[in-house]
Design a protein around this motif. Structure first.
Motif, PDB file in Angstrom:
ATOM      1  N   ASN A  80       0.899  -1.390  -0.612  1.00  0.00           N
ATOM      2  CA  ASN A  80      -0.279   0.328   0.034  1.00  0.00           C
ATOM      3  C   ASN A  80       0.628   1.300   0.557  1.00  0.00           C
ATOM      4  O   ASN A  80       2.485   1.275   0.070  1.00  0.00           O
ATOM      5  CB  ASN A  80      -1.330  -0.098   1.473  1.00  0.00           C
ATOM      6  N   ARG A  81      -0.086   2.527  -0.026  1.00  0.00           N
ATOM      7  CA  ARG A  81       0.830   3.911  -0.408  1.00  0.00           C
ATOM      8  C   ARG A  81       0.636   4.732   1.023  1.00  0.00           C
ATOM      9  O   ARG A  81      -0.545   4.363   1.516  1.00  0.00           O
ATOM     10  CB  ARG A  81       0.252   4.483  -1.850  1.00  0.00           C
ATOM     11  N   GLY A  82       1.150   5.171   1.376  1.00  0.00           N
ATOM     12  CA  GLY A  82       1.351   5.878   2.420  1.00  0.00           C
ATOM     13  C   GLY A  82       1.393   5.495   4.087  1.00  0.00           C
ATOM     14  O   GLY A  82       0.369   6.378   4.775  1.00  0.00           O
ATOM     15  N   CYS A  83       1.177   4.654   4.411  1.00  0.00           N
ATOM     16  CA  CYS A  83       1.348   3.450   5.849  1.00  0.00           C
ATOM     17  C   CYS A  83       2.657   4.465   6.543  1.00  0.00           C
ATOM     18  O   CYS A  83       3.458   5.156   5.545  1.00  0.00           O
ATOM     19  CB  CYS A  83       2.523   2.624   5.206  1.00  0.00           C
ATOM     20  N   LEU A  84       2.145   5.366   7.708  1.00  0.00           N
ATOM     21  CA  LEU A  84       2.249   5.199   8.350  1.00  0.00           C
ATOM     22  C   LEU A  84       3.708   4.466   9.183  1.00  0.00           C
ATOM     23  O   LEU A  84       4.711   5.312   9.413  1.00  0.00           O
ATOM     24  CB  LEU A  84       1.808   5.055  10.053  1.00  0.00           C
ATOM     25  N   GLU A  85       4.216   3.437   9.040  1.00  0.00           N
ATOM     26  CA  GLU A  85       5.248   2.842   9.214  1.00  0.00           C
ATOM     27  C   GLU A  85       6.195   3.201   8.106  1.00  0.00           C
ATOM     28  O   GLU A  85       7.195   4.129   8.598  1.00  0.00           O
ATOM     29  CB  GLU A  85       5.627   1.618   8.862  1.00  0.00           C
ATOM     30  N   ALA A  86       5.710   3.541   6.381  1.00  0.00           N
ATOM     31  CA  ALA A  86       6.750   4.108   6.000  1.00  0.00           C
ATOM     32  C   ALA A  86       7.047   5.593   5.493  1.00  0.00           C
ATOM     33  O   ALA A  86       8.303   5.602   4.914  1.00  0.00           O
ATOM     34  CB  ALA A  86       5.512   3.410   4.464  1.00  0.00           C
ATOM     35  N   VAL A  87       6.546   6.215   5.939  1.00  0.00           N
ATOM     36  CA  VAL A  87       6.032   7.391   6.533  1.00  0.00           C
ATOM     37  C   VAL A  87       7.334   8.068   7.489  1.00  0.00           C
ATOM     38  O   VAL A  87       8.336   8.995   7.476  1.00  0.00           O
ATOM     39  CB  VAL A  87       4.748   8.258   6.389  1.00  0.00           C
ATOM     40  N   ALA A  88       6.564   7.682   8.732  1.00  0.00           N
ATOM     41  CA  ALA A  88       7.235   8.063  10.073  1.00  0.00           C
ATOM     42  C   ALA A  88       8.308   6.286  10.840  1.00  0.00           C
ATOM     43  O   ALA A  88       8.935   7.642  11.487  1.00  0.00           O
ATOM     44  CB  ALA A  88       6.565   8.405  10.821  1.00  0.00           C
ATOM     45  N   GLY A  89       8.787   5.615  10.434  1.00  0.00           N
ATOM     46  CA  GLY A  89       9.094   4.556  11.355  1.00  0.00           C
ATOM     47  C   GLY A  89      10.887   4.754  10.459  1.00  0.00           C
ATOM     48  O   GLY A  89      11.221   5.111  10.456  1.00  0.00           O
ATOM     49  N   GLY A  90      11.017   3.958  11.658  1.00  0.00           N
ATOM     50  CA  GLY A  90      13.096   3.801  11.995  1.00  0.00           C
ATOM     51  C   GLY A  90      13.818   4.132  10.808  1.00  0.00           C
ATOM     52  O   GLY A  90      14.315   4.764   9.961  1.00  0.00           O
ATOM     53  N   ARG A  91      12.657   2.741   9.661  1.00  0.00           N
ATOM     54  CA  ARG A  91      13.129   2.779   8.891  1.00  0.00           C
ATOM     55  C   ARG A  91      13.803   3.968   7.546  1.00  0.00           C
ATOM     56  O   ARG A  91      14.477   4.558   7.097  1.00  0.00           O
ATOM     57  CB  ARG A  91      13.601   0.954   7.410  1.00  0.00           C
ATOM     58  N   ALA A  92      12.501   4.629   7.133  1.00  0.00           N
ATOM     59  CA  ALA A  92      12.514   6.047   6.418  1.00  0.00           C
ATOM     60  C   ALA A  92      13.042   6.727   7.233  1.00  0.00           C
ATOM     61  O   ALA A  92      14.206   7.291   6.391  1.00  0.00           O
ATOM     62  CB  ALA A  92      10.800   6.404   7.084  1.00  0.00           C
ATOM     63  N   LEU A  93      12.476   7.179   8.258  1.00  0.00           N
ATOM     64  CA  LEU A  93      14.090   8.165   8.944  1.00  0.00           C
ATOM     65  C   LEU A  93      15.190   8.186   8.372  1.00  0.00           C
ATOM     66  O   LEU A  93      15.593   9.251   8.508  1.00  0.00           O
ATOM     67  CB  LEU A  93      13.267   8.213  11.042  1.00  0.00           C
ATOM     68  N   LEU A  94      15.602   6.929   9.197  1.00  0.00           N
ATOM     69  CA  LEU A  94      17.148   6.745   8.794  1.00  0.00           C
ATOM     70  C   LEU A  94      17.741   7.212   7.751  1.00  0.00           C
ATOM     71  O   LEU A  94      19.093   7.530   6.701  1.00  0.00           O
ATOM     72  CB  LEU A  94      17.747   5.201   9.304  1.00  0.00           C
ATOM     73  N   ALA A  95      17.001   6.778   6.707  1.00  0.00           N
ATOM     74  CA  ALA A  95      16.848   6.459   5.623  1.00  0.00           C
ATOM     75  C   ALA A  95      17.218   8.279   4.833  1.00  0.00           C
ATOM     76  O   ALA A  95      17.970   8.943   4.019  1.00  0.00           O
ATOM     77  CB  ALA A  95      15.816   6.358   4.316  1.00  0.00           C
ATOM     78  N   ARG A  96      16.074   9.234   5.764  1.00  0.00           N
ATOM     79  CA  ARG A  96      16.057  10.613   4.993  1.00  0.00           C
ATOM     80  C   ARG A  96      17.165  11.189   5.232  1.00  0.00           C
ATOM     81  O   ARG A  96      17.981  12.085   4.976  1.00  0.00           O
ATOM     82  CB  ARG A  96      14.836  11.132   5.389  1.00  0.00           C
ATOM     83  N   ALA A  97      17.970  10.926   7.048  1.00  0.00           N
ATOM     84  CA  ALA A  97      18.507  11.071   7.438  1.00  0.00           C
ATOM     85  C   ALA A  97      19.942  11.242   6.400  1.00  0.00           C
ATOM     86  O   ALA A  97      20.831  12.207   6.265  1.00  0.00           O
ATOM     87  CB  ALA A  97      19.121  10.753   8.638  1.00  0.00           C
ATOM     88  N   GLU A  98      20.743   9.845   5.876  1.00  0.00           N
ATOM     89  CA  GLU A  98      21.082   9.699   4.886  1.00  0.00           C
ATOM     90  C   GLU A  98      21.573   9.920   3.986  1.00  0.00           C
ATOM     91  O   GLU A  98      22.824  10.598   3.255  1.00  0.00           O
ATOM     92  CB  GLU A  98      21.525   8.073   4.857  1.00  0.00           C
ATOM     93  N   ALA A  99      20.316  10.756   4.127  1.00  0.00           N
ATOM     94  CA  ALA A  99      19.774  11.319   1.895  1.00  0.00           C
ATOM     95  C   ALA A  99      20.178  12.942   2.314  1.00  0.00           C
ATOM     96  O   ALA A  99      20.977  13.682   1.729  1.00  0.00           O
ATOM     97  CB  ALA A  99      18.524  11.232   1.556  1.00  0.00           C
ATOM     98  N   ALA A 100      20.067  13.333   3.855  1.00  0.00           N
ATOM     99  CA  ALA A 100      20.189  14.707   3.830  1.00  0.00           C
ATOM    100  C   ALA A 100      21.532  14.669   4.253  1.00  0.00           C
ATOM    101  O   ALA A 100      22.081  15.660   3.827  1.00  0.00           O
ATOM    102  CB  ALA A 100      19.289  14.761   5.527  1.00  0.00           C
ATOM    103  N   ALA A 101      22.795  14.014   4.974  1.00  0.00           N
ATOM    104  CA  ALA A 101      23.613  13.947   4.745  1.00  0.00           C
ATOM    105  C   ALA A 101      24.673  14.428   3.572  1.00  0.00           C
ATOM    106  O   ALA A 101      25.573  14.701   3.587  1.00  0.00           O
ATOM    107  CB  ALA A 101      24.375  12.989   6.191  1.00  0.00           C
ATOM    108  N   GLY A 102      23.679  13.088   2.497  1.00  0.00           N
ATOM    109  CA  GLY A 102      24.383  12.144   1.521  1.00  0.00           C
ATOM    110  C   GLY A 102      23.948  14.111   0.861  1.00  0.00           C
ATOM    111  O   GLY A 102      25.848  14.790   0.035  1.00  0.00           O
ATOM    112  N   SER A 103      23.095  14.363   0.730  1.00  0.00           N
ATOM    113  CA  SER A 103      23.394  15.817  -0.304  1.00  0.00           C
ATOM    114  C   SER A 103      23.504  17.078   0.536  1.00  0.00           C
ATOM    115  O   SER A 103      23.633  18.390  -0.362  1.00  0.00           O
ATOM    116  CB  SER A 103      21.025  16.104  -0.289  1.00  0.00           C
ATOM    117  N   GLY A 104      24.044  17.283   1.725  1.00  0.00           N
ATOM    118  CA  GLY A 104      24.727  18.264   2.471  1.00  0.00           C
ATOM    119  C   GLY A 104      23.484  18.900   2.929  1.00  0.00           C
ATOM    120  O   GLY A 104      24.146  20.386   4.074  1.00  0.00           O
ATOM    121  N   ARG A 105      22.446  18.434   2.870  1.00  0.00           N
ATOM    122  CA  ARG A 105      20.783  19.436   3.361  1.00  0.00           C
ATOM    123  C   ARG A 105      21.018  18.909   4.954  1.00  0.00           C
ATOM    124  O   ARG A 105      20.801  20.606   5.265  1.00  0.00           O
ATOM    125  CB  ARG A 105      19.776  18.686   2.965  1.00  0.00           C
TER     126      ARG A 105
END
Ligand SMILES: [Zn+2]
Length: 413
Positions: free
Chosen positions: A260-285
């Motif tokens: 499905n799309r937009g599940c809470l876990e996919a949006v706000a769970g630990g895996r999603a958060l860490l993936a976003r954090a890594e992307a933010a580190a990689g892009s320099g944001r």
């Protein structure tokens, strides 16, 4: 059956259980307090208390300077084993009859790579080691409880469709352990077990009490909730109650592994958060995360919290958006269920007070004023989320149920 019990307050099969429960919940108590709380005749209370004392399930407690005896659970009359299984760790505790930990063991495990036999075998070995070092014989073992990071069919003691535990789907966990221990075994979802620990030893004790209603939210790699209604876990028809990780967030198109799309876990769970954090580190944001990643620090919730505390705007945004999404779904539960307490537990609480504050703010913004009035949202203070303690309480609730105490007394007499 329930009706019968209500009409006949001195019902022989359940009365000792009722008395024992009152003492478990609120002891040490004077006999008069038990009479008042149970509505039973003084002579009935006195007769059953004497029986419970004689079989060793209760003990007397004379308060310092006091003359009259109080009654409490004989916490050393036996013991239980509480097991908490996570995706990457196993905790096993030996507990007394008040769910206080006597001793414990833990080790890393991998549910992705290890078979159920291997993992449960480790739990059994730890339990034996604990029994031996405490000098306890197996005859005093009242039961074994285990919390699994999976939906659980509670009546049959089996995990059902666990997302990342190959080989565990419908694996007979309860019968495997029952064969090893020859005592009752109870298997539940980890979140329900954590909720029991909060009820008896954690956040709920000072706020709603043991007969209160509250929600425990575990926010980690996955997101789930345990519902406690009038002191009892609400499991639903098939044991899936509280599985909030796959409730959709309106308008979000993030693809979830469930399809499905937009599940809470996919949006706000630990895996999603860490993936976003890594992307933010990689892009320099996020200059903070970029510097930490370059210095070799692993990206973890605590690091994102540190970045947010140091004023890194991207870290602040990550913490707030995860909290807000979780709060958004919880607001719907608050409107529906109207609890007076929400306890937040799990790895994402490492994001700090700002995370809890954003959950709280989002709940208040999205729920109705009456439902949110006096609602308390707080972080769990139990070490490790109380997994092994909760598993011990699960056992104690079952073996000391109204019906079972009478049976237990006859067995011990
Ligand atoms: Zn999903």
């Amino acid at each position: 059956m329930l009706e019968l019990e209500e009409k006949d307050p001195a019902n022989q099969s359940t009365t000792p259980g009722r008395i024992f429960k009152i003492i478990r919940d609120s002891g040490p108590l004077y006999a008069n307090d038990i009479v008042r709380r149970s509505g039973l005749a003084k002579s009935t209370v006195s007769a059953y208390v004497d029986k419970l004392l004689s079989v060793g399930l209760l003990r007397e407690d004379i308060p310092e300077g006091g003359k009259r005896r109080k009654l409490k659970v004989a916490e050393s009359a036996g013991y239980v084993v509480g097991i908490a299984l996570g995706q990457s760790h196993l905790d096993v505790a030996l507990c007394d009859l008040e769910a206080e930990t006597i001793d414990s063991r833990c080790c890393p495990v991998s549910l992705l790579r290890e078979s159920p036999e291997e993992v449960l075998g480790k739990a059994v070995a730890f339990a034996r080691e604990l029994e031996e070092s405490a000098g306890l014989g197996p005859q005093a073992l009242f039961g074994v409880g285990i919390g699994l990071p999976s939906p659980v069919d509670y009546a049959n003691g089996v995990p059902v469709n666990p997302p990342v535990m190959p080989g565990w789907d419908r694996y007979p966990v309860a019968s495997f352990l029952a064969q090893e221990f020859t005592c009752p075994v109870f298997v539940d979802n980890d979140v329900n077990v954590m909720a029991l620990a909060e009820r008896d030893k954690g956040a709920a004790t000072g706020i709603v009490g043991r007969r209160g209603s509250f929600i425990l939210v575990k926010a980690g790699t996955g997101i789930g909730a345990g519902l406690v209604i009038d002191g009892e876990i609400y499991r639903g028809a098939k044991g899936a109650a509280g599985d909030i990780g796959h409730i959709g967030i309106d308008g979000d198109e993030t693809l979830c592994p469930c399809g499905n799309r937009g599940c809470l876990e996919a949006v706000a769970g630990g895996r999603a958060l860490l993936a976003r954090a890594e992307a933010a580190a990689g892009s320099g944001r996020s200059p903070f995360l970029a510097a930490e990643l370059a210095a070799g620090s692993p990206i973890a919730p605590a690091l994102v919290a540190k970045g947010a505390a140091s004023g890194d705007e991207e870290c602040i945004r990550l913490v707030i958006s995860s909290g807000a999404s979780i709060g958004d779904i919880l607001a719907k539960l608050v409107n529906f269920f109207n609890p007076s307490l929400i306890v937040v537990s799990g790895g994402l609480t490492g994001l700090g007070e700002r995370f809890i504050a954003s959950i709280r703010e989002s709940i208040y913004r999205r729920s109705t004023p009456l439902a949110a009035a006096d609602l308390v949202v707080k972080k769990s203070a139990l070490p490790g989320g109380g997994g092994t303690t909760g598993a011990a309480i699960l056992v104690l609730d079952e073996v000391f149920s109204h019906r079972n105490v009478g049976r237990l007394m006859r067995g011990l007499a």
